[in-house]
Design an enzyme around this catalytic site. Structure first.
Site, PDB file in Angstrom:
ATOM      1  CB  ALA A 170      -0.870  -0.001   1.250  1.00 34.11           C
ATOM      2  CD  GLU A 203       1.137  -5.546   5.599  1.00 36.41           C
ATOM      3  OE1 GLU A 203       1.894  -6.489   5.921  1.00 36.41           O
ATOM      4  OE2 GLU A 203       0.487  -5.521   4.547  1.00 36.41           O
ATOM      5  CD  GLU A 251      -2.807  -7.459   2.735  1.00 37.81           C
ATOM      6  OE1 GLU A 251      -2.396  -6.299   2.525  1.00 37.81           O
ATOM      7  OE2 GLU A 251      -3.620  -7.735   3.631  1.00 37.81           O
ATOM      8  N   GLY A 267       0.400  -4.990   0.744  1.00 37.97           N
ATOM      9  CA  GLY A 267      -0.766  -5.054  -0.148  1.00 37.97           C
ATOM     10  C   GLY A 267      -0.467  -5.774  -1.459  1.00 37.97           C
TER      11      GLY A 267
HETATM   12  N1  COA Z   1       4.548   3.178  -0.622  1.00 39.41           N
HETATM   13  C1  COA Z   1       4.936   4.339  -1.144  1.00 39.41           C
HETATM   14  N2  COA Z   1       6.084   4.485  -1.853  1.00 39.41           N
HETATM   15  C2  COA Z   1       6.838   3.387  -2.025  1.00 39.41           C
HETATM   16  C3  COA Z   1       6.492   2.143  -1.492  1.00 39.41           C
HETATM   17  C4  COA Z   1       5.285   2.053  -0.759  1.00 39.41           C
HETATM   18  N3  COA Z   1       4.839   0.902  -0.246  1.00 39.41           N
HETATM   19  N4  COA Z   1       7.452   1.242  -1.820  1.00 39.41           N
HETATM   20  C5  COA Z   1       8.378   1.921  -2.539  1.00 39.41           C
HETATM   21  N5  COA Z   1       8.004   3.218  -2.661  1.00 39.41           N
HETATM   22  C6  COA Z   1       8.718   4.290  -3.366  1.00 39.41           C
HETATM   23  C7  COA Z   1       9.913   4.801  -2.564  1.00 39.41           C
HETATM   24  O1  COA Z   1       9.505   5.743  -1.603  1.00 39.41           O
HETATM   25  C8  COA Z   1      10.743   5.404  -3.677  1.00 39.41           C
HETATM   26  O2  COA Z   1      10.196   6.621  -4.038  1.00 39.41           O
HETATM   27  P1  COA Z   1      11.165   7.921  -4.273  1.00 39.41           P
HETATM   28  O3  COA Z   1      12.058   7.512  -5.409  1.00 39.41           O
HETATM   29  O4  COA Z   1      10.203   9.016  -4.612  1.00 39.41           O
HETATM   30  O5  COA Z   1      11.912   8.102  -2.988  1.00 39.41           O
HETATM   31  C9  COA Z   1      10.518   4.436  -4.847  1.00 39.41           C
HETATM   32  O6  COA Z   1       9.266   3.776  -4.566  1.00 39.41           O
HETATM   33  C10 COA Z   1      11.575   3.365  -4.995  1.00 39.41           C
HETATM   34  O7  COA Z   1      11.683   2.659  -3.776  1.00 39.41           O
HETATM   35  P2  COA Z   1      13.061   2.462  -2.983  1.00 39.41           P
HETATM   36  O8  COA Z   1      12.748   2.212  -1.549  1.00 39.41           O
HETATM   37  O9  COA Z   1      14.014   3.569  -3.299  1.00 39.41           O
HETATM   38  O10 COA Z   1      13.589   1.125  -3.683  1.00 39.41           O
HETATM   39  P3  COA Z   1      14.608   0.057  -3.071  1.00 39.41           P
HETATM   40  O11 COA Z   1      14.982  -0.842  -4.184  1.00 39.41           O
HETATM   41  O12 COA Z   1      15.691   0.730  -2.305  1.00 39.41           O
HETATM   42  O13 COA Z   1      13.732  -0.794  -2.005  1.00 39.41           O
HETATM   43  C11 COA Z   1      11.793  -1.997  -1.238  1.00 39.41           C
HETATM   44  C12 COA Z   1      12.673  -1.592  -2.422  1.00 39.41           C
HETATM   45  C13 COA Z   1      10.572  -2.702  -1.778  1.00 39.41           C
HETATM   46  C14 COA Z   1      12.567  -2.932  -0.300  1.00 39.41           C
HETATM   47  C15 COA Z   1      11.391  -0.720  -0.456  1.00 39.41           C
HETATM   48  O14 COA Z   1      10.857   0.213  -1.388  1.00 39.41           O
HETATM   49  C16 COA Z   1      10.343  -0.940   0.615  1.00 39.41           C
HETATM   50  O15 COA Z   1      10.671  -1.458   1.678  1.00 39.41           O
HETATM   51  N6  COA Z   1       9.090  -0.536   0.344  1.00 39.41           N
HETATM   52  C17 COA Z   1       8.017  -0.631   1.305  1.00 39.41           C
HETATM   53  C18 COA Z   1       7.568  -2.056   1.471  1.00 39.41           C
HETATM   54  C19 COA Z   1       6.479  -2.137   2.531  1.00 39.41           C
HETATM   55  O16 COA Z   1       6.690  -1.973   3.712  1.00 39.41           O
HETATM   56  N7  COA Z   1       5.267  -2.447   2.058  1.00 39.41           N
HETATM   57  C20 COA Z   1       4.149  -2.658   2.913  1.00 39.41           C
HETATM   58  C21 COA Z   1       3.286  -1.476   2.940  1.00 39.41           C
HETATM   59  S1  COA Z   1       1.801  -1.875   3.810  1.00 39.41           S
END
Ligand code: COA
Length: 259
Positions: free
Chosen positions: A69, A137, A117, A114
């Site tokens: 999400a 989460e 999910e 999400g």
């Molecule tokens: N919501 C909003 N933005 C997100 C996102 C999310 N769930 N997941 C990634 N993004 C965005 C980042 O903020 C970044 O945006 P920016 O370039 O404007 O800063 C872009 O997507 C790229 O992500 P980034 O974190 O730089 O990539 P990465 O390769 O370093 O890491 C992940 C990848 C997936 C490990 C990391 O993005 C992450 O942990 N995301 C969240 C996962 C999460 O907790 N999901 C559950 C949500 S309920």
């Protein structure tokens, strides 16, 4: 068929396989409110288009299926809006699960929160070898709210699901296959493999496929066995059943009409 969406791409090939792509690659296809609204509309489009026989759901770009999400949107929730957002997500994913044509998640990278999910709401999951799934989460002070606590438990069992949810750890493709979270792991992009599996499924009797989805959905409920018998009986009255059994006895391939 091509439909204009801001956050989704929808295209259907000559075999009636619709590919639905979540298209926010710069945010790793994370699910904001707009994506949910458009997913809701897209499911309606798919249901109403009788030419669509099956669906593949995937994410745009090289890195992610869906990285969860949209955390920016989540950050402003309060108890009342949080419950509403959870219910809305559940409802949209329920509509995907309730489609009576086969739906495969082609998990082409991160499927977290999400995203995991969403993959769980699809009938089958095929992952690329670099995919990582999980429900992180708790690291945000939350629990999965789009059906993940229920569907992950159904998919991999209570103890394993609780371990994944409480640690929030990422599950790499190979382990996801071992624990039954994904059906198959492929090298590279899983969309073609998903389509290949759908080709095999679409050779079977379409009403049988529909009833198989409906019967399996009731698994574990009190009505599951009764429902199976009802759906089985219903199929015995179809032309496809006559054709399937006759073709077997005549030692030829069946030619199903979907009637
Ligand atoms: N919501 C909003 N933005 C997100 C996102 C999310 N769930 N997941 C990634 N993004 C965005 C980042 O903020 C970044 O945006 P920016 O370039 O404007 O800063 C872009 O997507 C790229 O992500 P980034 O974190 O730089 O990539 P990465 O390769 O370093 O890491 C992940 C990848 C997936 C490990 C990391 O993005 C992450 O942990 N995301 C969240 C996962 C999460 O907790 N999901 C559950 C949500 S309920």
């Amino acid at each position: 068929m091509n439909q204009d969406f801001e956050t989704l791409l929808l295209s259907t090939d000559e075999n009636g396989i619709c590919t639905l792509t979540i298209n926010r690659p710069d945010k790793l296809n994370s699910l904001n409110n707009k994506v949910f609204d458009e997913l809701d509309s897209a499911v309606k489009v798919i249901k109403d288009d009788l030419k669509i026989k099956a669906v593949v759901i995937t994410g745009a770009g090289e890195k992610a299926f869906v990285a969860g999400a949209d955390i920016k949107e989540l950050s402003s929730l309060d108890p009342a809006s949080g419950e509403r957002v959870s219910k809305k997500g559940q409802q949209v994913f329920q509509k995907i699960e309730n489609l009576t044509i086969p739906v495969i998640a082609a998990v082409n990278g991160y499927a977290l929160g999400g995203g995991c999910e969403l993959a769980l709401a699809c009938h089958l999951r095929i992952a690329s070898d670099n995919a990582a799934l999980g429900l992180p989460e708790v690291s945000l002070g939350l629990i999965p709210g789009y059906g993940g606590t229920q569907r992950l438990t159904q998919a991999i069992g209570r103890a394993k699901a609780l371990e994944c949810i409480m640690t929030g750890r990422q599950i790499k493709a190979d382990e996801a296959f071992e624990i039954g979270l994904v059906n198959q792991v492929v090298e590279g992009n899983p969309v073609e493999e998903a389509k290949a599996m759908l080709h095999k499924i679409l050779k079977q009797g379409p009403i049988a496929i529909k009833n198989a989805i409906l019967a399996v959905q009731e698994a574990g409920s009190e009505e599951g066995f009764d429902n199976e018998a009802k759906l089985f009986g219903e199929l015995c009255g179809t032309a496809d059943f006559k054709e399937g059994t006759t073709a077997f006895l005549e030692k030829r391939k069946p030619n199903f009409s979907g009637k």
